[in-house]
Design an enzyme around this catalytic site. Structure first.
Site, mmCIF file in Angstrom:
data_model
loop_
_atom_site.group_PDB
_atom_site.id
_atom_site.type_symbol
_atom_site.label_atom_id
_atom_site.label_comp_id
_atom_site.label_asym_id
_atom_site.label_seq_id
_atom_site.Cartn_x
_atom_site.Cartn_y
_atom_site.Cartn_z
ATOM 1 N N PHE A 81 -7.540 0.822 21.990
ATOM 2 C CA PHE A 81 -9.085 0.015 21.685
ATOM 3 C C PHE A 81 -9.573 0.032 23.159
ATOM 4 O O PHE A 81 -9.158 -0.020 24.339
ATOM 5 C CB PHE A 81 -8.915 -1.485 21.426
ATOM 6 C CG PHE A 81 -9.971 -2.522 21.706
ATOM 7 C CD1 PHE A 81 -11.049 -2.460 20.796
ATOM 8 C CD2 PHE A 81 -9.914 -3.071 22.932
ATOM 9 C CE1 PHE A 81 -11.959 -3.339 20.796
ATOM 10 C CE2 PHE A 81 -11.283 -3.982 23.033
ATOM 11 C CZ PHE A 81 -11.996 -3.972 22.031
ATOM 12 N N ASN A 84 -2.510 4.151 1.918
ATOM 13 C CA ASN A 84 -1.223 4.983 1.834
ATOM 14 C C ASN A 84 -0.855 5.830 2.988
ATOM 15 O O ASN A 84 0.048 6.751 2.724
ATOM 16 C CB ASN A 84 -0.962 5.550 0.557
ATOM 17 C CG ASN A 84 -0.465 4.467 -0.699
ATOM 18 O OD1 ASN A 84 0.361 3.790 -0.333
ATOM 19 N ND2 ASN A 84 -1.111 4.751 -1.737
ATOM 20 N N GLU A 140 15.877 -6.593 -25.050
ATOM 21 C CA GLU A 140 15.249 -6.420 -23.596
ATOM 22 C C GLU A 140 13.847 -7.265 -23.796
ATOM 23 O O GLU A 140 13.535 -7.816 -23.092
ATOM 24 C CB GLU A 140 15.350 -5.110 -23.124
ATOM 25 C CG GLU A 140 16.669 -4.720 -22.704
ATOM 26 C CD GLU A 140 16.481 -3.260 -22.287
ATOM 27 O OE1 GLU A 140 17.342 -3.080 -21.242
ATOM 28 O OE2 GLU A 140 15.881 -2.461 -22.710
ATOM 29 N N GLY A 144 0.823 0.988 0.582
ATOM 30 C CA GLY A 144 2.057 1.194 0.475
ATOM 31 C C GLY A 144 3.115 -0.063 0.319
ATOM 32 O O GLY A 144 4.342 0.046 0.826
ATOM 33 N N ASP A 183 -1.141 -9.646 5.883
ATOM 34 C CA ASP A 183 -1.490 -10.450 7.007
ATOM 35 C C ASP A 183 -2.732 -11.469 6.445
ATOM 36 O O ASP A 183 -3.010 -11.126 5.584
ATOM 37 C CB ASP A 183 -2.242 -9.485 8.169
ATOM 38 C CG ASP A 183 -3.126 -8.654 7.733
ATOM 39 O OD1 ASP A 183 -4.501 -9.128 7.518
ATOM 40 O OD2 ASP A 183 -3.159 -7.276 7.634
#
Length: 729
Positions: A280, A480, A614, A528, A534
């Site tokens: 940065f 990804n 199932e 991913g 966050d």
């Protein structure tokens, strides 16, 4: 009153329901940090700051003969570089003459009702009556550069937020370090808890004693990353789940970041957090300003549980927005682990039919529906429907799914482009790569330069064109790969360091436009899995795919670590096939359901391959999850054991806000011959109330102080789910 300034002592008091934060304008306008911790009165705590003549720790010129006033040892609110404080700092600036010192001093302040905002950045939000804002105006006398320090105080939830704005007054300056937060602690040898990991194993818990020198974590990947999460805890060495002082610091930012703690020469601890300086720089011309992202602080003297409870509530109410903030989210089936790229419209409709029969509420079409996309090496960037593969239009497929009574969702990866794509062949310069160098590949895809307006508009128009035509209720937004080879052909040489932050600003701009234009769509974040999990993303996405690892036993650690800083309802968690596709581990259906129910629930397998038995299990799990929904998404969450320390079982618990009902979940992780008893002590109940658990009645204090005895397991990775009901209080 949440914010008070005492003019006679020059003390700022920031007070929440249970905590206090104190600053003092000291001599020469230096802003000192006095205290942050448990609530106390309004006295001046600066008497605790030791001043001494320390060799090789210089003094401001104004201090004259007073050698005890040194910026190198005082606890500072926003430390600057190049003026005599040799510890880690928050800001570094290069001026037109090449010098790099900056010295911000107090000038004035404002106290405002409500919450400040930061242009283009996510922030906590609240109504005027819920909290206040303090703005402290600082200035560098030599250059006139100004700094605004923003403090938000959310009273009931014990949250204090921090942010900053740098304002250039004349000439051009380059900011090459701009952090959002500093916390100084006097004589505190603390531990730092952070959440490290890798793809498919994110947010693992690690507790590290701080020592002299610096301990830093962060990301240079262009995302908050799988490797380190932008949420950390500082705590006293005696802190546990239920006892001790701890400070949770969450960065509301989804790009590269730095979190750094330093123990200085006299044992004081300094913690700073903000945008990663390694990737940065920012050029500010005259009268331009730059907002630095927000951090959210929560203190608890009741250990990690007390901290998490407060933070979960604050994120649910004061970060997450929109229609899906409290709206019940549908149980979904995602076709990815069922089909990968090998599907057509008939296969998808067959999965949808079975899903409807089992009580599942939404079909999500994952990767492979667009362009030339039969594997992961082509097609990204070509956001037009592959009607040959789907055997018709996407709109038709969506309508047929809706006619079955299901909702419909769609996967996108808008930030990426494949080299084998029409978009890349037309605009190879639209990617982030350095001229004259071969780019770093990942999954044979490159990153689009989202800082460029034409890239932004082209991708936006393609995505919105599909959303305008195709009825759907859900989007999975994926990303990804990490970002490297930082260079934009649209930026001049002196602004190349701005690329990473400009990218994030336009990502947020896109998400803001999307959620405003399609408020009915549930947006799930993904990178991913958990590479961008966050608080910044939760401002736009009420849930995030927690990890590409769907193994229930591995998820115990992933979801345990995630729970320290994020509410369980934000965790995307699905039941997948056994043996698991990532690990090959075999786990019982019930256990996969137990783990996946601690989150936004769904399935990630081929329903067409299941037996009648199932399918009956799935029906039962869906019904059960619906009955638990409010507890899981709105209730209090407690970690009862640690998967790192308790080798025999991992357990957790939910309790409603009125404490009238709860849920106990446990997974057996270690079998023994001739086993010892496993007793779990519950939390969060009313001590004298009577509760029923598995047909037995006990007082809340018996369940919390005595506990419950787990049955002896009969198979590997067996799990238990117990409802807790108050009978009388």
């Amino acid at each position: 009153m949440a914010i008070l300034f005492q003019k006679e002592t020059n003390i700022f008091h920031l007070q929440t329901k249970n905590t206090a934060y104190q600053m003092k304008v000291a001599e020469y306008g230096v802003l000192l940090h006095n205290y942050y911790g448990q609530k106390l009165g309004e006295g001046d705590l600066s008497y605790l700051i030791m001043r001494a003549d320390r060799g090789f720790s210089g003094n401001p010129y104004e201090a004259g003969a007073d050698r005890t006033f040194s910026l190198d040892s005082l606890p500072l609110e926003y430390p600057c570089f190049g003026i005599g404080d040799y510890r880690t700092d928050c800001i570094q600036v290069i001026h037109e003459d090449g010098s790099n010192a900056i010295d911000f001093r107090y000038k004035s302040h404002e106290i405002q009702n409500g919450k400040y905002s930061l242009e283009g950045l996510p922030t906590m939000h609240w109504e005027n009556g819920e909290g206040e804002t303090l703005v402290i105006n600082m200035e560098d006398a030599a250059t006139g550069i100004k700094l605004k320090l923003y403090y938000g105080v959310l009273y009931e939830k014990d949250v204090i937020t921090r942010a900053a704005e740098i304002i250039n007054s004349k000439g051009n300056i380059i900011i090459n370090r701009g952090l959002s937060l500093c916390l100084d602690f006097a004589n505190e040898r603390m531990d730092m808890i952070h959440f490290y990991g890798k793809h498919a194993m994110e947010r693992e818990f690690e507790r590290t004693p701080l020592h002299h020198g610096k301990h830093s974590i962060g990301s240079t990947r262009g995302t908050s990353s799988h490797q380190h999460n932008p949420f950390v805890i500082l705590c006293t060495k005696d802190a546990t789940e239920d006892y001790g002082d701890c400070y949770g610091i969450s960065f509301l930012y989804s790009g590269s970041f730095l979190a750094e703690a330093e123990v200085d020469q006299i044992g004081q601890t300094r913690f700073v957090m903000g945008i990663q300086p390694d990737t940065f720089t920012w050029r500010l011309e005259e009268e331009e300003s730059l907002f630095l992202p927000e951090t959210a602080l929560i203190y608890s003297h009741e250990g990690f549980s007390g901290l998490s409870l407060r933070l979960h509530d604050a994120i649910r109410e004061n970060i997450i927005r929109g229609e899906w903030k409290h709206k019940r989210r549908p149980v979904l089936i995602n076709n990815w682990e069922a089909t990968y790229f090998d599907f057509d419209g008939d296969k998808l409709l067959a999965i949808a039919k079975d899903a409807k029969d089992l009580g599942i509420e939404m079909l999500v079409l994952d990767d492979g529906w667009f362009g030339k996309r039969d594997n992961d090496i082509s097609g990204l960037g070509d956001w037009y429907v592959n009607e040959k593969k789907l055997k018709g239009s996407l709109k038709d497929l969506s309508q047929r799914v809706h006619e079955m009574g299901l909702k419909f969702g769609l996967w996108f990866e808008p930030e990426m482009v494949s080299e084998d794509s029409d978009l890349y062949r037309m605009h190879p310069d639209w990617t982030i790569k350095i001229p004259g160098r071969n780019p770093n590949r990942s999954r044979f895809q490159l990153v689009l330069d989202f800082s460029r307006e034409e890239v932004y508009q082209t991708i936006r128009d393609m995505v919105f064109g599909i959303l305008d035509e195709v009825p759907l209720e859900y989007i999975k937004w994926d990303m990804n790969r990490s970002i490297t080879n930082l260079y934009s052909t649209a930026l001049p040489a002196e602004r190349q360091g701005e690329l990473s932050h400009r990218y994030i600003l336009n990502l947020y701009r896109f998400l803001e436009e999307l959620t405003a234009r399609y408020p009915h769509i549930l947006l799930e974040g993904c990178s991913g899995g958990g590479g961008r999990f966050d608080a910044g993303m939760l401002y736009y996405c009420p849930q995030i795919w927690c990890s590409d690892n769907t193994d229930a036993i591995e998820r115990l650690k992933i979801q345990y670590g995630t729970s320290f800083g994020y509410p369980i309802g934000s965790v995307g968690s699905h039941v997948s096939a056994s043996p698991n596709h990532q690990t090959g581990r075999k786990t019982p259906w019930e256990t996969r359901g137990t783990v996946a129910m601690s989150g936004s629930f769904g399935y990630e397998l081929d329903l067409n391959k299941l037996t009648t038995e199932e399918k009956a299990v799935i029906k039962g799990q869906v019904r059960e999850y619906h009955s638990y929904y409010n507890l899981i998404h709105e209730g209090d969450y407690y970690r009862l054991t640690s998967p790192y320390e308790d080798t025999r079982a991992t357990a957790w618990q939910f309790v409603s806000k009125d404490k009238r009902e709860g849920l106990f979940f446990a997974v057996v992780t270690g079998l023994q011959a001739n086993p010892a008893p496993v007793i779990m002590k519950l939390k969060g109940l009313t001590a004298k109330a009577i509760y029923e658990v598995e047909g037995l009645r006990h007082t809340g204090e018996m369940l919390m102080l005595g506990g419950i005895l787990l049955p002896v397991p009969t198979e590997e990775y067996q799990s238990y789910r117990y409802s807790i009901k108050m009978i009388s209080n």
